[in-house]
Motif scaffolding. Structure first.
Motif, mmCIF file in Angstrom:
data_model
loop_
_atom_site.group_PDB
_atom_site.id
_atom_site.type_symbol
_atom_site.label_atom_id
_atom_site.label_comp_id
_atom_site.label_asym_id
_atom_site.label_seq_id
_atom_site.Cartn_x
_atom_site.Cartn_y
_atom_site.Cartn_z
ATOM 1 N N ASP A 195 0.698 -1.317 -0.086
ATOM 2 C CA ASP A 195 0.119 -0.111 -0.011
ATOM 3 C C ASP A 195 0.872 1.389 0.008
ATOM 4 O O ASP A 195 0.541 2.102 -0.675
ATOM 5 C CB ASP A 195 -0.935 0.005 1.299
ATOM 6 C CG ASP A 195 -1.928 1.038 1.136
ATOM 7 O OD1 ASP A 195 -2.556 1.049 0.101
ATOM 8 O OD2 ASP A 195 -2.314 1.613 1.990
ATOM 9 N N GLY A 211 3.770 0.461 -3.493
ATOM 10 C CA GLY A 211 3.608 -0.425 -4.596
ATOM 11 C C GLY A 211 3.933 -1.725 -4.846
ATOM 12 O O GLY A 211 5.078 -1.660 -4.376
ATOM 13 N N ARG A 239 -7.337 -3.546 -4.690
ATOM 14 C CA ARG A 239 -6.795 -2.326 -4.991
ATOM 15 C C ARG A 239 -5.373 -2.868 -5.585
ATOM 16 O O ARG A 239 -5.010 -2.404 -6.664
ATOM 17 C CB ARG A 239 -6.388 -1.398 -3.938
ATOM 18 C CG ARG A 239 -7.553 -0.811 -3.548
ATOM 19 C CD ARG A 239 -7.068 0.482 -2.613
ATOM 20 N NE ARG A 239 -6.864 -0.181 -1.337
ATOM 21 C CZ ARG A 239 -7.669 -0.436 -0.278
ATOM 22 N NH1 ARG A 239 -9.051 -0.106 -0.286
ATOM 23 N NH2 ARG A 239 -7.422 -0.734 1.100
ATOM 24 N N LEU A 240 -4.686 -4.015 -5.212
ATOM 25 C CA LEU A 240 -3.454 -4.448 -5.492
ATOM 26 C C LEU A 240 -3.742 -5.122 -7.241
ATOM 27 O O LEU A 240 -3.003 -4.600 -7.951
ATOM 28 C CB LEU A 240 -2.903 -5.365 -4.606
ATOM 29 C CG LEU A 240 -2.036 -5.083 -3.642
ATOM 30 C CD1 LEU A 240 -1.635 -6.404 -2.585
ATOM 31 C CD2 LEU A 240 -1.025 -4.254 -3.885
ATOM 32 N N ASP A 273 -5.946 -4.425 -9.115
ATOM 33 C CA ASP A 273 -6.473 -3.342 -10.282
ATOM 34 C C ASP A 273 -5.171 -2.536 -10.464
ATOM 35 O O ASP A 273 -5.137 -2.268 -11.770
ATOM 36 C CB ASP A 273 -7.581 -2.638 -9.599
ATOM 37 C CG ASP A 273 -8.898 -2.905 -9.468
ATOM 38 O OD1 ASP A 273 -9.100 -3.956 -10.218
ATOM 39 O OD2 ASP A 273 -9.693 -2.498 -8.865
ATOM 40 N N LYS A 274 -4.310 -2.382 -9.569
ATOM 41 C CA LYS A 274 -2.987 -1.406 -10.079
ATOM 42 C C LYS A 274 -1.846 -2.152 -10.596
ATOM 43 O O LYS A 274 -1.033 -1.451 -11.187
ATOM 44 C CB LYS A 274 -2.535 -1.079 -8.776
ATOM 45 C CG LYS A 274 -3.285 0.312 -8.442
ATOM 46 C CD LYS A 274 -2.854 0.804 -6.922
ATOM 47 C CE LYS A 274 -3.653 1.802 -6.192
ATOM 48 N NZ LYS A 274 -3.074 2.326 -4.716
ATOM 49 N N HIS A 275 -1.815 -3.575 -10.544
ATOM 50 C CA HIS A 275 -0.803 -4.373 -10.909
ATOM 51 C C HIS A 275 -1.266 -5.423 -11.902
ATOM 52 O O HIS A 275 -1.616 -6.625 -11.404
ATOM 53 C CB HIS A 275 0.043 -5.013 -9.715
ATOM 54 C CG HIS A 275 0.584 -3.824 -8.857
ATOM 55 N ND1 HIS A 275 1.476 -2.956 -9.211
ATOM 56 C CD2 HIS A 275 -0.024 -3.475 -7.432
ATOM 57 C CE1 HIS A 275 1.661 -2.264 -8.443
ATOM 58 N NE2 HIS A 275 0.578 -2.283 -7.245
ATOM 59 N N PRO A 276 -1.316 -5.225 -13.298
ATOM 60 C CA PRO A 276 -1.830 -6.113 -14.158
ATOM 61 C C PRO A 276 -0.877 -7.699 -14.179
ATOM 62 O O PRO A 276 -1.601 -8.639 -14.518
ATOM 63 C CB PRO A 276 -1.148 -5.736 -15.548
ATOM 64 C CG PRO A 276 -1.182 -4.193 -15.308
ATOM 65 C CD PRO A 276 -0.594 -4.014 -13.829
ATOM 66 N N ASP A 328 -12.372 2.311 -8.488
ATOM 67 C CA ASP A 328 -11.213 2.617 -7.382
ATOM 68 C C ASP A 328 -11.657 2.534 -5.978
ATOM 69 O O ASP A 328 -10.577 2.353 -5.114
ATOM 70 C CB ASP A 328 -10.646 4.162 -7.762
ATOM 71 C CG ASP A 328 -10.062 4.303 -8.975
ATOM 72 O OD1 ASP A 328 -9.553 3.282 -9.505
ATOM 73 O OD2 ASP A 328 -10.131 5.661 -9.606
ATOM 74 N N ASP A 329 -12.953 2.578 -5.685
ATOM 75 C CA ASP A 329 -13.408 2.232 -4.364
ATOM 76 C C ASP A 329 -13.544 0.918 -4.006
ATOM 77 O O ASP A 329 -14.604 0.179 -3.934
ATOM 78 C CB ASP A 329 -14.732 2.916 -4.212
ATOM 79 C CG ASP A 329 -15.137 3.092 -2.751
ATOM 80 O OD1 ASP A 329 -14.214 2.622 -1.850
ATOM 81 O OD2 ASP A 329 -16.347 3.613 -2.593
#
Length: 195
Positions: free
Chosen positions: A32, A35, A113-114, A116-119, A170-171
């Motif tokens: 968090d 990254g 969140r992880l 979504d952020k990291h393909p 994002d939520d």
């Protein structure tokens, strides 16, 4: 009777569980803050106050930490305990309860969140989701749901989960609310609109 006897967990098992949890908590904190790509196994081990060898005793790599959360909700799928689920309506109600509970878990939002952020985590997430659907289907079958209803209910549950994932955007904390709303939409559609 001591606490270990009451829970059926030995002192050794409790310490192992606590160490595993401490490592996972440290990893999610670092992911968090920095990254996923910027965190090393050494970073996680240091924050968890364990050695590198201890980390690898519990997890094969840092990616495994993200996907290793076997929650009470998922463990519940392993048992066939509970009242019979004789039809699609009962199977959907049980599926809803389990999916919404999974989405509401504190670490699940961080997990979302992880991913979504990291393909690089997306493929493993897709495989985990298929495995969850299979486990849900087996859970429903063990509770007496006819096969056709068990398959349909588990696939509807996966669709509701995916819908929640997309709508929450994002939520990630909105996952449970969106999953619940997706199941509401399915229920409101009713058999006439589903045929």
């Amino acid at each position: 009777m001591n606490a270990d006897t009451a829970t059926g967990e030995s002192l050794r098992d409790r310490k192992r569980r606590q160490t595993r949890e401490r490592i996972a908590e440290a990893a999610f904190t670092l992911f968090d803050e920095r990254g996923f790509g910027e965190v090393t196994v050494d970073d996680i081990a240091a924050l968890a106050e364990v050695g590198r060898t201890t980390f690898f005793r519990y997890f094969g790599d840092k990616e495994e930490v993200v996907f290793a959360q076997e929650s009470d909700t998922l463990r519940e799928l392993e048992s066939g305990d509970g009242p019979a689920l004789p039809d699609l309506a009962a199977a959907l109600a049980e599926s809803r309860r389990l999916v919404v509970a999974l989405c509401a878990e504190a670490r699940h939002a961080a997990y979302a969140r992880l991913v979504d952020k990291h393909p690089e985590l997306a493929d493993r997430h897709a495989r985990k989701l298929r495995r969850y659907g299979d486990r849900l289907e087996q859970h429903l079958l063990a509770r007496g749901t006819p096969r056709s209803a068990a398959v349909l209910a588990s696939q509807i549950a996966l669709a509701c989960y995916r819908t929640a994932w997309r709508l929450a955007g994002d939520d990630a904390d909105a996952l449970a609310r969106e999953a619940d709303a997706a199941f509401d939409a399915v229920a409101e559609a009713g058999p006439a609109e589903l045929s």
